[in-house]
Scaffold this motif. Structure first.
Motif, mmCIF file in Angstrom:
data_model
loop_
_atom_site.group_PDB
_atom_site.id
_atom_site.type_symbol
_atom_site.label_atom_id
_atom_site.label_comp_id
_atom_site.label_asym_id
_atom_site.label_seq_id
_atom_site.Cartn_x
_atom_site.Cartn_y
_atom_site.Cartn_z
ATOM 1 N N VAL A 4 -1.015 1.426 8.530
ATOM 2 C CA VAL A 4 -0.976 2.367 7.319
ATOM 3 C C VAL A 4 -2.349 3.173 7.496
ATOM 4 O O VAL A 4 -3.264 2.653 7.445
ATOM 5 C CB VAL A 4 -0.961 1.524 5.978
ATOM 6 C CG1 VAL A 4 -0.968 2.379 4.901
ATOM 7 C CG2 VAL A 4 0.455 0.663 5.982
ATOM 8 N N VAL A 5 -2.222 4.278 7.355
ATOM 9 C CA VAL A 5 -3.314 5.329 7.284
ATOM 10 C C VAL A 5 -3.930 5.359 6.020
ATOM 11 O O VAL A 5 -3.204 5.861 5.106
ATOM 12 C CB VAL A 5 -2.885 6.708 7.797
ATOM 13 C CG1 VAL A 5 -4.113 7.740 7.906
ATOM 14 C CG2 VAL A 5 -2.032 6.888 8.998
ATOM 15 N N GLN A 6 -5.069 4.901 5.994
ATOM 16 C CA GLN A 6 -5.618 4.652 4.891
ATOM 17 C C GLN A 6 -7.205 4.521 4.865
ATOM 18 O O GLN A 6 -7.485 3.870 5.973
ATOM 19 C CB GLN A 6 -5.227 3.059 4.168
ATOM 20 C CG GLN A 6 -6.196 2.670 2.906
ATOM 21 C CD GLN A 6 -5.676 1.450 2.272
ATOM 22 O OE1 GLN A 6 -4.754 0.790 2.769
ATOM 23 N NE2 GLN A 6 -6.099 1.167 1.063
ATOM 24 N N ASN A 7 -7.813 5.132 3.903
ATOM 25 C CA ASN A 7 -9.503 5.043 3.985
ATOM 26 C C ASN A 7 -9.785 3.612 3.370
ATOM 27 O O ASN A 7 -9.953 3.451 2.061
ATOM 28 C CB ASN A 7 -9.930 6.323 3.325
ATOM 29 C CG ASN A 7 -11.663 6.270 3.387
ATOM 30 O OD1 ASN A 7 -12.391 4.965 3.215
ATOM 31 N ND2 ASN A 7 -12.069 7.249 3.606
ATOM 32 N N LEU A 8 -10.185 2.769 4.177
ATOM 33 C CA LEU A 8 -10.457 1.538 3.523
ATOM 34 C C LEU A 8 -11.761 1.402 2.581
ATOM 35 O O LEU A 8 -11.966 0.530 1.895
ATOM 36 C CB LEU A 8 -10.734 0.442 4.865
ATOM 37 C CG LEU A 8 -9.264 0.055 5.540
ATOM 38 C CD1 LEU A 8 -9.642 -0.742 6.463
ATOM 39 C CD2 LEU A 8 -8.140 -0.225 4.746
ATOM 40 N N ALA A 49 -3.271 7.779 2.840
ATOM 41 C CA ALA A 49 -2.931 9.327 3.314
ATOM 42 C C ALA A 49 -1.583 9.661 3.075
ATOM 43 O O ALA A 49 -0.647 8.788 3.116
ATOM 44 C CB ALA A 49 -3.082 9.579 4.725
ATOM 45 N N ALA A 50 -1.064 10.886 2.670
ATOM 46 C CA ALA A 50 0.175 11.375 2.359
ATOM 47 C C ALA A 50 1.034 11.319 3.803
ATOM 48 O O ALA A 50 2.145 10.891 3.590
ATOM 49 C CB ALA A 50 -0.076 12.849 1.976
ATOM 50 N N ALA A 65 0.981 -1.280 0.043
ATOM 51 C CA ALA A 65 0.113 -0.060 0.059
ATOM 52 C C ALA A 65 0.788 1.157 -0.135
ATOM 53 O O ALA A 65 0.447 2.272 -0.674
ATOM 54 C CB ALA A 65 -0.921 0.033 1.241
ATOM 55 N N ILE A 66 2.007 1.155 0.607
ATOM 56 C CA ILE A 66 3.056 2.343 0.652
ATOM 57 C C ILE A 66 3.825 2.328 -0.659
ATOM 58 O O ILE A 66 4.221 3.177 -1.424
ATOM 59 C CB ILE A 66 4.030 2.269 1.922
ATOM 60 C CG1 ILE A 66 2.843 2.491 3.106
ATOM 61 C CG2 ILE A 66 4.977 3.462 1.829
ATOM 62 C CD1 ILE A 66 2.176 3.622 3.040
ATOM 63 N N ARG A 67 4.475 0.921 -0.928
ATOM 64 C CA ARG A 67 5.394 0.756 -1.987
ATOM 65 C C ARG A 67 4.861 0.956 -3.462
ATOM 66 O O ARG A 67 5.640 1.738 -4.218
ATOM 67 C CB ARG A 67 6.025 -0.816 -1.769
ATOM 68 C CG ARG A 67 7.226 -0.873 -2.575
ATOM 69 C CD ARG A 67 7.929 -2.235 -2.315
ATOM 70 N NE ARG A 67 6.984 -3.275 -2.902
ATOM 71 C CZ ARG A 67 6.201 -4.252 -1.961
ATOM 72 N NH1 ARG A 67 6.016 -3.998 -0.923
ATOM 73 N NH2 ARG A 67 5.660 -5.058 -2.823
#
Length: 218
Positions: A84-88, A94-95, A43-45
């Motif tokens: 991981v800060v994410q809207n599922l 998120a940045a 999700a980040i990579r």
């Protein structure tokens, strides 16, 4: 003869959590050294890859990880907060990511001390088992590091002061995973052969037994 393997691991992967403690137990039972190699979650990579597949994939992972934990008798709950800060719902990443880079850098710092497997196991329990809300606050991570035989303040300071070098090591871990022929976690690589998933632990042990894996003497 001590056999050696690498475990490619993500602090955001529920399957990594379900695998790491069992690999740690294997390394304690057998004459086996497993090096933890932390990678950034996909999700980040590369979130573009994460979201190009079937939209049912996310829902399936939620269901399957929970039932796998139930079958294995491993305490499990989706983390609060998510590493991981994410809207599922929208899948938006998120940045600002205050958690995952810190975790990955500390994990790599623990690997520098040959204690990465223990650190990842203890920290993953705090994050994924449901034992703590707000796992990132208070003494939760510090106590996990202590259980792994590590000094949390030292790890955290190194994660900040040596961030660039640690990030380079984490990127090298990802390159090594790619070179071994896989892209996901958890993946154990033994003598160049990748074993992907928390459901391939018995198979990895079977292969190692073919190569002379023996139990440690009491």
């Amino acid at each position: 003869m001590t056999l050696r393997a690498d475990l490619f691991f993500s602090f955001r992967s529920p399957y990594s959590y379900l695998a790491v403690g069992r690999y740690r137990a294997m390394a304690e039972e057998y004459d086996l050294a497993i090096t933890l190699r932390t990678v950034l979650p996909i999700a980040i990579r590369d979130p573009g890859i994460l979201f190009t597949g079937n939209p049912n994939a996310g829902r399936y992972i939620f269901i399957d990880a929970a039932r796998s934990a139930q079958m294995l008798g491993i305490a499990y709950r989706w983390p609060r907060p998510d590493p991981v800060v994410q809207n599922l719902a929208t899948r938006e990443i998120a940045a600002d990511q205050p958690h995952i880079h810190r975790l990955c850098r500390m994990g790599q710092a623990a690997t520098r001390r040959e204690s990465g497997l223990a650190f990842a196991d203890e920290v993953s329990k705090v994050i994924w088992s449901g034992m703590a809300d707000d796992w990132h606050e208070g003494d939760h991570l510090a106590e996990a590091a202590t259980r792994a035989g590590l000094n949390f303040a030292e790890l955290d300071a190194e994660a900040q002061a040596d961030a660039e070098a640690l990030d380079a090591e984490i990127a090298a871990n990802q390159a090594a995973l790619d070179a071994a022929g896989h892209w996901g976690v958890p993946t154990l690589v033994f003598e160049g052969e990748p074993f992907f998933g928390q459901d391939r632990i018995a198979m990895a042990r079977w292969r190692m037994e073919q190569k002379g894996l023996t139990r440690r003497h009491a």
